[in-house]
Structures are given as C-alpha cells and as structure tokens.
Motif scaffolding. Sequence first.
Motif, mmCIF file in Angstrom:
data_model
loop_
_atom_site.group_PDB
_atom_site.id
_atom_site.type_symbol
_atom_site.label_atom_id
_atom_site.label_comp_id
_atom_site.label_asym_id
_atom_site.label_seq_id
_atom_site.Cartn_x
_atom_site.Cartn_y
_atom_site.Cartn_z
ATOM 1 N N ASP A 111 0.920 -1.513 -0.098
ATOM 2 C CA ASP A 111 -0.264 0.346 0.290
ATOM 3 C C ASP A 111 0.508 1.460 -0.755
ATOM 4 O O ASP A 111 0.277 2.295 -0.126
ATOM 5 C CB ASP A 111 -0.465 -0.027 0.818
ATOM 6 C CG ASP A 111 -1.385 -1.494 1.568
ATOM 7 O OD1 ASP A 111 -2.457 -0.883 0.927
ATOM 8 O OD2 ASP A 111 -1.451 -1.952 1.811
ATOM 9 N N VAL A 112 1.800 0.901 0.160
ATOM 10 C CA VAL A 112 2.792 2.136 0.687
ATOM 11 C C VAL A 112 4.222 2.559 0.177
ATOM 12 O O VAL A 112 4.878 0.816 0.450
ATOM 13 C CB VAL A 112 3.073 3.208 2.147
ATOM 14 C CG1 VAL A 112 3.646 3.676 2.118
ATOM 15 C CG2 VAL A 112 1.645 3.023 2.603
ATOM 16 N N LEU A 113 4.876 2.803 -0.581
ATOM 17 C CA LEU A 113 6.160 2.638 -1.401
ATOM 18 C C LEU A 113 7.250 3.684 -0.257
ATOM 19 O O LEU A 113 7.085 4.907 -0.413
ATOM 20 C CB LEU A 113 6.007 3.176 -2.905
ATOM 21 C CG LEU A 113 5.381 1.915 -3.960
ATOM 22 C CD1 LEU A 113 5.412 2.372 -5.119
ATOM 23 C CD2 LEU A 113 5.640 0.592 -3.621
ATOM 24 N N GLN A 114 8.335 3.128 0.322
ATOM 25 C CA GLN A 114 8.793 3.695 1.150
ATOM 26 C C GLN A 114 10.591 3.779 0.230
ATOM 27 O O GLN A 114 10.913 3.292 -0.430
ATOM 28 C CB GLN A 114 9.192 3.118 2.014
ATOM 29 C CG GLN A 114 10.002 3.675 3.544
ATOM 30 C CD GLN A 114 10.156 3.470 4.501
ATOM 31 O OE1 GLN A 114 9.131 3.760 5.253
ATOM 32 N NE2 GLN A 114 11.046 2.966 5.020
ATOM 33 N N ILE A 115 10.683 5.385 0.093
ATOM 34 C CA ILE A 115 12.076 6.454 -0.296
ATOM 35 C C ILE A 115 12.648 5.960 0.804
ATOM 36 O O ILE A 115 12.916 6.800 1.527
ATOM 37 C CB ILE A 115 11.963 7.261 -1.110
ATOM 38 C CG1 ILE A 115 10.880 7.591 -2.081
ATOM 39 C CG2 ILE A 115 13.448 7.532 -1.578
ATOM 40 C CD1 ILE A 115 10.498 6.293 -3.309
ATOM 41 N N PRO A 116 14.018 4.926 0.998
ATOM 42 C CA PRO A 116 14.651 5.993 1.875
ATOM 43 C C PRO A 116 15.765 6.650 2.085
ATOM 44 O O PRO A 116 15.528 7.480 0.757
ATOM 45 C CB PRO A 116 15.841 3.822 1.985
ATOM 46 C CG PRO A 116 15.373 3.422 0.724
ATOM 47 C CD PRO A 116 14.837 4.114 -0.239
ATOM 48 N N ALA A 117 16.368 7.181 3.220
ATOM 49 C CA ALA A 117 16.404 8.630 2.859
ATOM 50 C C ALA A 117 18.037 9.105 2.280
ATOM 51 O O ALA A 117 17.632 9.925 1.636
ATOM 52 C CB ALA A 117 16.996 8.632 5.211
ATOM 53 N N PHE A 118 18.778 7.834 2.422
ATOM 54 C CA PHE A 118 19.493 8.144 1.079
ATOM 55 C C PHE A 118 19.865 7.770 -0.230
ATOM 56 O O PHE A 118 20.235 8.979 -1.250
ATOM 57 C CB PHE A 118 21.154 7.015 1.362
ATOM 58 C CG PHE A 118 21.318 6.756 2.242
ATOM 59 C CD1 PHE A 118 22.358 7.587 3.030
ATOM 60 C CD2 PHE A 118 22.005 5.675 3.293
ATOM 61 C CE1 PHE A 118 22.668 7.614 4.398
ATOM 62 C CE2 PHE A 118 22.008 5.373 4.608
ATOM 63 C CZ PHE A 118 22.857 6.255 5.036
ATOM 64 N N LEU A 119 17.917 7.725 -0.412
ATOM 65 C CA LEU A 119 17.417 7.754 -1.911
ATOM 66 C C LEU A 119 16.675 8.549 -2.077
ATOM 67 O O LEU A 119 16.106 8.626 -3.164
ATOM 68 C CB LEU A 119 17.127 7.142 -2.129
ATOM 69 C CG LEU A 119 18.329 5.445 -2.266
ATOM 70 C CD1 LEU A 119 17.502 4.007 -2.871
ATOM 71 C CD2 LEU A 119 19.264 6.327 -2.738
ATOM 72 N N CYS A 120 16.299 10.061 -0.687
ATOM 73 C CA CYS A 120 15.545 10.531 -1.365
ATOM 74 C C CYS A 120 15.643 11.534 -2.132
ATOM 75 O O CYS A 120 14.042 12.222 -2.668
ATOM 76 C CB CYS A 120 15.385 11.432 0.248
ATOM 77 S SG CYS A 120 17.043 12.743 0.702
ATOM 78 N N ARG A 121 16.365 11.997 -2.693
ATOM 79 C CA ARG A 121 16.491 13.323 -3.728
ATOM 80 C C ARG A 121 16.675 12.232 -5.403
ATOM 81 O O ARG A 121 17.493 12.791 -6.483
ATOM 82 C CB ARG A 121 17.801 14.072 -4.205
ATOM 83 C CG ARG A 121 17.549 14.953 -2.711
ATOM 84 C CD ARG A 121 19.277 15.755 -2.312
ATOM 85 N NE ARG A 121 19.391 16.085 -3.143
ATOM 86 C CZ ARG A 121 20.550 17.168 -3.689
ATOM 87 N NH1 ARG A 121 20.673 18.092 -2.195
ATOM 88 N NH2 ARG A 121 20.965 17.959 -4.266
ATOM 89 N N GLN A 122 16.789 10.872 -5.428
ATOM 90 C CA GLN A 122 16.603 10.351 -6.524
ATOM 91 C C GLN A 122 15.835 10.810 -7.649
ATOM 92 O O GLN A 122 14.684 9.845 -7.353
ATOM 93 C CB GLN A 122 16.802 8.754 -6.058
ATOM 94 C CG GLN A 122 18.031 8.746 -6.006
ATOM 95 C CD GLN A 122 19.445 8.577 -6.226
ATOM 96 O OE1 GLN A 122 20.237 9.461 -6.134
ATOM 97 N NE2 GLN A 122 19.758 7.987 -7.670
ATOM 98 N N THR A 123 15.905 10.877 -8.651
ATOM 99 C CA THR A 123 14.007 12.511 -9.331
ATOM 100 C C THR A 123 13.466 10.455 -10.179
ATOM 101 O O THR A 123 12.456 10.577 -9.994
ATOM 102 C CB THR A 123 15.102 12.863 -10.409
ATOM 103 O OG1 THR A 123 15.228 14.421 -9.314
ATOM 104 C CG2 THR A 123 13.252 13.203 -10.954
#
Length: 282
Positions: A111-123
């Motif tokens: 239901d929820v896709l989580q973007i890890p902190a290290f990848l938060c700017r990966q467009t």
Amino acid sequence: MVQPTQIDIGPFSVGGSCPHFLIAGPCVIESEKLVMETAVAIAEIAKDLRIPYIFKASYDKANRTSISSFRGLGIKEGLKILKKINRELGIPILTDIHEVQDVSEVAEIVDVLQIPAFLCRQTDLLVAAAKSGRVVNVKKGQFLSPWDMANVVHKLQEAGSRKIFLTERGASFGYQNLVVDMRSLPVMRNLGYPVVFDATHSVQLPGGGGTVSSGQREFVAPLARAAAAAGCDGFFMEVHPRPEKALSDGPNMVKLSELRGLLGQLQAIWQVTGKGEISPLT
C-alpha cells in the motif's frame, strides 16, 4: 499552519484531523515466521489502543554497512510474505524500494512505497513511485534540512502524486551520530502532507559498529515523547521480539514486549497536544 492532506490507506485515513497512526515491524524480513509473529502481535496492540496500523518490513536492505551484512530474502520471497500478511491480517503494508525497475512489481502488493533516506533526492525513483498510484513515504535524508523537502514534494507532485508522507529520521551530527531537530516536524507538516517521526532510526549510530551500524535504544522513548508533543501525524518504529538477535538494526529497534507501554505514553501526550499545531506566542 497548513492542514495536511487526508490520505486513505486500506481501511482508514491519515493526515488532516485523523487520529495518529503507527508504522511498525522488523527492519528486514528474516523469515516468514518472524514477521508473521511480529505483525500479529503489533496488530493486536494497535487494535486494543485504537491506533491505525501499517505493517513495515523490507524484502531487501540495499544500504547495509558491509557487503557481508544480511539484506533480506529478496523481492520474490519477500513480496510473497508481505502479501500473505496483508491477506490474512487485513492490514496495509509498507516496504522500501531501491530500484526503479522494482516499483511496478512491489506496487502490486503493498500500500505504501517507502523511499529510503539515502535515496530521497533520486528523481527517477521518486517519479516512478509517484506514478505507481500508491502512497509514497519519503524518509528525509540525514543530509537535508526540513525545508529542502519542499523540492522532494514538488518532484512527486509533478509526477502526479498527492498521496505523500514525509518522515523525519534525524540529521547527521559529526561522524556516526544523529540528532533530531523537532522543529522539522511542523516545518515539513506545513508542506501540506502528513509527517511521521521515525523513532528508531533517529537513535541509530551509522557505521558505529565498524562493519555494522549501532544504536541507542534507550533514547527511543524520550525522543518519541518529544515528537508527540512537537507535532506529527504518525510514528515509525522498527519492532522485533528479540532485538539482540535481529539480523539488522537490532541496537535501535523497540522490543515487542515494550511497545504497548510506549504507545500508551504517546497516546497520553496526544490527548493533551493534539498534533502540535503551532500558534505564535505573544
């Protein structure tokens, strides 16, 4: 202050004036037995306390400190287990994604896709997650200010998503240490989306164990209580029946037997402070 968007997830809604919610589960899928045992126990606690609950576990932890560290069971087996938890317990599921090519397959299950902190700017990863139609939870990078997350939100919005969480998990403070600026919670909440406080990764000591990260579990409760007062919509906690034997992030995970007491403390604070709406002092 801006009122965060209300978002529907499975059988409940979050954000806006909705109740505080919980995201919790083991760091990584170690085995079907372990995650099922944990999910059942947390779901029972959440039901008793009337806290909306999203189960969390990662099928792959691609950012482990050492190449020899346990990463999980992989996407095929991991998603099979997550699907079973959703089907048998009827609770929403959250998991990490690291690669654009995994998004569509994972989005079919969770239901929820989580973007890890290290990848938060990966467009490209943000855009793919946004276009999946699922809720997207972005961990604020340890290297970003809370107001920098406006750019992350804009990327997701431009890709068509309005189903967004933002999660605070501490900021780098020198080497192998994190601190939490509680101002980040109302700052990010003012971007118009629900804000979550990650109480367990905020006490992590990245790389503090040499080939593994360490942590200071004793500070989870005081930081969580502070966040409840400062203002957030939900809490993220990695929880394990036996943290001392966990294969990932054991030193900063909450022990399952202690979860009910901690959530009870947070509820008492919620009843007094609500979601921490800020009014200027005069």
